[in-house]
Design an enzyme around this catalytic site. Structure first.
Site, PDB file in Angstrom:
ATOM      1  CB  THR A   1       1.888   6.735  12.713  1.00  0.00           C
ATOM      2  OG1 THR A   1       0.881   7.729  12.419  1.00  0.00           O
ATOM      3  CG2 THR A   1       2.860   6.616  11.553  1.00  0.00           C
TER       4      THR A   1
ATOM      5  CD  GLN B   1      16.671   3.108  33.641  1.00  0.00           C
ATOM      6  OE1 GLN B   1      16.835   3.303  32.450  1.00  0.00           O
ATOM      7  NE2 GLN B   1      17.352   3.747  34.574  1.00  0.00           N
TER       8      GLN B   1
ATOM      9  CD  GLU C   1      -1.224  -4.005   9.701  1.00  0.00           C
ATOM     10  OE1 GLU C   1      -2.426  -3.782   9.876  1.00  0.00           O
ATOM     11  OE2 GLU C   1      -0.748  -5.134   9.567  1.00  0.00           O
TER      12      GLU C   1
ATOM     13  CG  LEU D   1      -1.807   1.228   1.443  1.00  0.00           C
ATOM     14  CD1 LEU D   1      -2.760   1.437   0.268  1.00  0.00           C
ATOM     15  CD2 LEU D   1      -2.595   1.084   2.754  1.00  0.00           C
TER      16      LEU D   1
ATOM     17  CB  ALA E   1       1.338   7.806  -0.943  1.00  0.00           C
ATOM     18  N   GLY E   2       2.371   7.666   2.610  1.00  0.00           N
ATOM     19  CA  GLY E   2       2.337   6.757   3.742  1.00  0.00           C
ATOM     20  C   GLY E   2       0.984   6.848   4.429  1.00  0.00           C
ATOM     21  CB  SER E   3      -0.270   9.038   7.137  1.00  0.00           C
ATOM     22  OG  SER E   3       0.628   8.542   8.115  1.00  0.00           O
TER      23      SER E   3
ATOM     24  CB  THR F   1       6.269  -6.504   5.982  1.00  0.00           C
ATOM     25  OG1 THR F   1       6.201  -5.207   6.573  1.00  0.00           O
ATOM     26  CG2 THR F   1       6.795  -7.486   7.010  1.00  0.00           C
TER      27      THR F   1
END
Length: 389
Positions: free
Chosen positions: A374, A345, A372, A133, A138-140, A166
């Site tokens: 942010t 930690q 999938e 996709l 063109a991510g979000s 992926t």
């Protein structure tokens, strides 16, 4: 009250079948995957031995319906599989996770012919899937994608580039979103299935990543890539709608992955703090450490319950699935990042070394807040759903 017959108490738990599945996957993960996790991370190579073990156990694509030769696992069962694998190795958990991501669009909108073409070899372990996709610009903002698909007789011709894909270098089938009507905006996007051997298709060099190193992430390229006409998923122009419906189901698997990573970090921290001696006593005896461990476990359990509840809603097809799946993914991934950081930690200087698994878990956890959608996008999704009510 005593004596009251309240069926809700029995209903609010995993079924015996789900509990048995969890125990089976946990044992396999402990025996076959955990000993390989550090090496998978160090070499950044896809774990074919783990894949073979998952195929043998019928866990590599547990969601595939029985009619296509799969186990037919429901949403909760699939999340359990991913959670238990991620507990020891986040990279390996992407095998069942991405196989589901690639094929949910087909389950939602594909023809029976296309479902059989893709899912039957996947169920047999002869093929893996991937989902395409995102693009560099063109991510979000998925509707701004530049990839194009044009009909040419009985075929479709694709051109463009997809990124952050992926499993790209090991997948056989790719579910790809491309614009078929550039002037129609979001309604001009269509979904297709591309085979790795289709002419004009190629895969780029794997990205060098912070975490999930055993899962190859690459760009993929379409240069006059020709595919048969029947490999369109649904009707032209419905691709983005299908993509968003897909994410409603698959964001849950990221929540499951995040819960598994966080639980693995707690397991390691509990063992280490009870063994490590300081000031003449185990570190776990100090109240400050106990408070950290309690908060870590409390938040992971809250994330787990939200994820299970969301998976049950997905199985029932409830109307608030978009909200609850975004919430489960967002909350669980934020918890995973916080818990793994705290685990480092608690290990002190040792936590910052590769001699212990928590630094790997912290690196792996970060991606769950990004892919999938942010977590900033998840909050937008949730808010929009609230404002519709």
């Amino acid at each position: 009250m005593r004596g009251m017959n309240n069926p809700g108490f029995d209903a609010y738990r995993l079924s015996d079948e789900h509990a048995m599945l969890r125990d089976t996957v946990r044992q396999l993960a402990s025996d076959k995957i955990a000993p390989r996790a550090a090496d998978i991370d160090a070499t950044a190579e896809f774990p074919w031995d783990v894949y073979d073990a998952l195929v043998k156990a019928d866990l590599h694509a547990a969601h595939v319906p029985e009619e296509y030769g799969g186990p037919g696992a429901d949403a909760i069962a699939t999340c359990l599989v991913i959670e238990e694998i991620a507990r020891v190795c986040a990279s390996s958990s992407l095998i069942p996770g991405v196989n589901k991501l690639a094929t949910v669009p087909l389950l939602l909108a594909g023809s029976d012919e296309l479902k059989r073409e893709v899912m039957e070899p996947m169920a047999r372990g002869e093929a893996m899937g991937s989902y395409a996709l995102s693009e560099r610009e063109a991510g979000s903002d998925t509707a701004s994608m530049k990839s194009r698909a044009v009909r040419d007789g009985d075929e479709w011709v694709l051109n463009g580039t997809k990124c952050w894909i992926t499993g790209a270098s090991v997948a056989t089938y790719f579910t790809v979103m491309a614009k078929t009507d550039p002037g129609a905006g979001a309604r001009g996007v269509s979904a297709f299935v591309v085979h790795k051997d289709d002419p004009g298709f190629s895969v780029g060099t794997p990205e060098r990543k912070l975490g999930i190193k055993g899962s190859p992430t690459c760009e993929i390229y379409f240069e006059n890539c020709r595919i048969p006409g029947h490999r369109i998923v649904g009707e032209p122009g419905t691709g983005l709608k299908t993509a968003l419906r897909t994410l409603d189901h698959t964001r849950l698997t990221i929540g499951a992955q995040a819960v598994g990573i966080a639980q693995g970090a707690i397991d390691a921290a509990l063992a280490y703090t009870q063994e490590r001696q300081q000031f003449g006593q185990p570190v776990s005896e100090f109240q400050g450490v106990q408070f950290m461990l309690a908060d870590m476990a409390m938040n992971v359990e809250a994330a787990r319950q939200l994820m299970y509840a969301a998976a049950a809603k997905a199985e029932r097809g409830e109307r608030d699935l978009t909200f609850i799946s975004a919430a489960a993914k967002c909350f669980a991934s934020d918890v995973a990042m916080s818990v793994t950081t705290d685990a480092v930690q608690l290990f002190g200087g040792y936590g910052y070394t590769k001699d212990f698994p928590v630094e790997r878990m912290m690196r792996d956890a970060k991606i769950t807040q990004i892919y999938e959608g942010t977590n900033q996008i998840q909050r937008m999704v949730m808010a929009r759903q609230l404002l519709k009510r």
